[in-house]
Design a protein around this motif. Structure first.
Motif, short mmCIF file in Angstrom:
data_model
loop_
_atom_site.label_atom_id
_atom_site.label_comp_id
_atom_site.label_asym_id
_atom_site.label_seq_id
_atom_site.Cartn_x
_atom_site.Cartn_y
_atom_site.Cartn_z
N ASN A 78 0.80 -1.35 -0.01
CA ASN A 78 0.04 0.09 -0.07
C ASN A 78 0.88 1.31 -0.11
N LYS A 79 0.32 2.38 -0.46
CA LYS A 79 1.26 3.56 -0.67
C LYS A 79 1.43 4.17 0.54
N ASN A 80 0.99 3.76 1.69
CA ASN A 80 1.18 4.44 2.97
C ASN A 80 1.85 3.48 3.80
N ASP A 81 2.38 2.30 3.44
CA ASP A 81 3.09 1.20 4.37
C ASP A 81 4.39 1.99 4.77
N TYR A 82 5.21 3.01 4.37
CA TYR A 82 6.26 3.48 4.86
C TYR A 82 6.31 5.04 4.43
N LYS A 83 7.02 5.73 5.03
CA LYS A 83 6.91 7.15 4.72
C LYS A 83 7.52 7.96 3.58
N THR A 86 7.86 3.34 -0.69
CA THR A 86 7.20 2.18 -0.37
C THR A 86 7.29 1.05 -1.23
N HIS A 119 2.94 10.44 -5.34
CA HIS A 119 2.04 9.60 -4.38
C HIS A 119 0.43 9.39 -4.44
N ARG A 168 7.56 13.02 1.47
CA ARG A 168 6.48 11.96 1.02
C ARG A 168 7.06 11.02 0.17
N HIS A 170 6.85 9.90 -2.74
CA HIS A 170 6.54 10.10 -4.11
C HIS A 170 7.51 9.06 -4.67
N ARG A 249 10.80 -1.89 0.05
CA ARG A 249 11.28 -0.60 0.68
C ARG A 249 12.84 -0.69 0.63
#
Length: 257
Positions: A78-83, A86, A119, A168, A170, A249
């Motif tokens: 998922n796109k929010n797995d890491y800051k 990803t 992102h 972010r 991106h 990642r």
């Protein structure tokens, strides 16, 4: 088929206009009054049996194509797995390079230096399990095209500062940004080399970002080329040619403790 369906939906979606006209010896017609009503296209709308019967065979065929397994994804992404970066973002950046660079190089003789996407352009995640064409459409529902821009050293510096400021995930490829804990720069490399302000860099992105989307104004005025390849199609083509999706990642963008 499209004409018949289009006509049917037109009656449902658009206003009915009543035009009252007058005529004279010259046979000129004049609009004197317009009235309208609205039909809401929502869950309360009844289906039209004739239309349903007509489209059902096509829908079944399309669903079969959309749900056919193309590849396999062993780990949910998922796109929010890491800051900062990803697996799914790294996948998309890699796909744009791997699928787009051979086309660009065949036309120009040049390689792509970096890939930069956004992102927010990732519209869905990838659960573990079979990977289908439908999943590609869910991740990339827009018709954005791969666009190749030539950025000066100063524009590349703006691009890097943009990523540092936004902090972010991106998606990007071909570049490394390492920051210290106080946000000062520890390391920045492009293709394993320091930024050279005197050279031109080839950056693969999409047409939305090239035109200033997500405030990426550093593309403004940069020479560009479209290679007539939608990112979603590139994703589908990549899924078809690999047995298993393998992305992680890494340290392409990170802040040191």
């Amino acid at each position: 088929m499209y004409k018949r369906l289009g006509k049917a939906f037109l009656y449902l979606a658009f206003a009915k206009a009543i035009l009252i006209t007058t005529s004279c010896k010259s046979d000129h017609l004049y609009l004197t009054k317009v009235t309208s009503t609205q039909t809401h296209i929502d869950s309360t709308l009844q289906s039209v049996a004739q239309i349903e019967a007509y489209i059902t065979p096509f829908k079944k065929s399309l669903d079969a194509q959309m749900d056919e397994q193309l590849s396999f994804n062993p780990v949910s992404m998922n796109k929010n797995d890491y800051k900062y970066n990803t697996p799914i973002g790294n996948m998309l950046a890699t796909i744009v390079r791997e699928q787009g660079e051979p086309i660009y190089k065949s036309r120009t003789g040049k390689n792509i230096d970096i890939v930069l996407l956004n992102h927010g352009g990732i519209r869905a995640g990838m659960p573990a399990g079979p990977v289908t064409m439908r999943r590609a459409y869910e991740i990339m529902p827009f018709d954005n095209e791969i666009t190749i821009a030539e950025l000066s050293g100063d524009q590349m510096n703006e691009l890097i500062n943009y990523l540092i400021d936004r902090k972010r995930a991106h998606p990007f490829d071909g570049m490394k940004i390492i920051l210290n804990a106080d946000d000062s720069v520890n390391e920045i490399t492009i293709q394993n080399q320091p930024l050279d302000k005197d050279r031109t860099y080839i950056v693969a992105t999409n047409d939305y970002l090239y035109n200033g989307g997500d405030d990426m104004s550093f593309f403004k005025g940069a020479p560009m080329m479209k290679i007539d390849y939608k990112i979603r199609n590139a994703v589908i083509d990549y899924f078809k040619k690999v047995d298993t999706i393998k992305f992680e990642r890494d340290n392409r963008f990170e802040v040191l403790d």
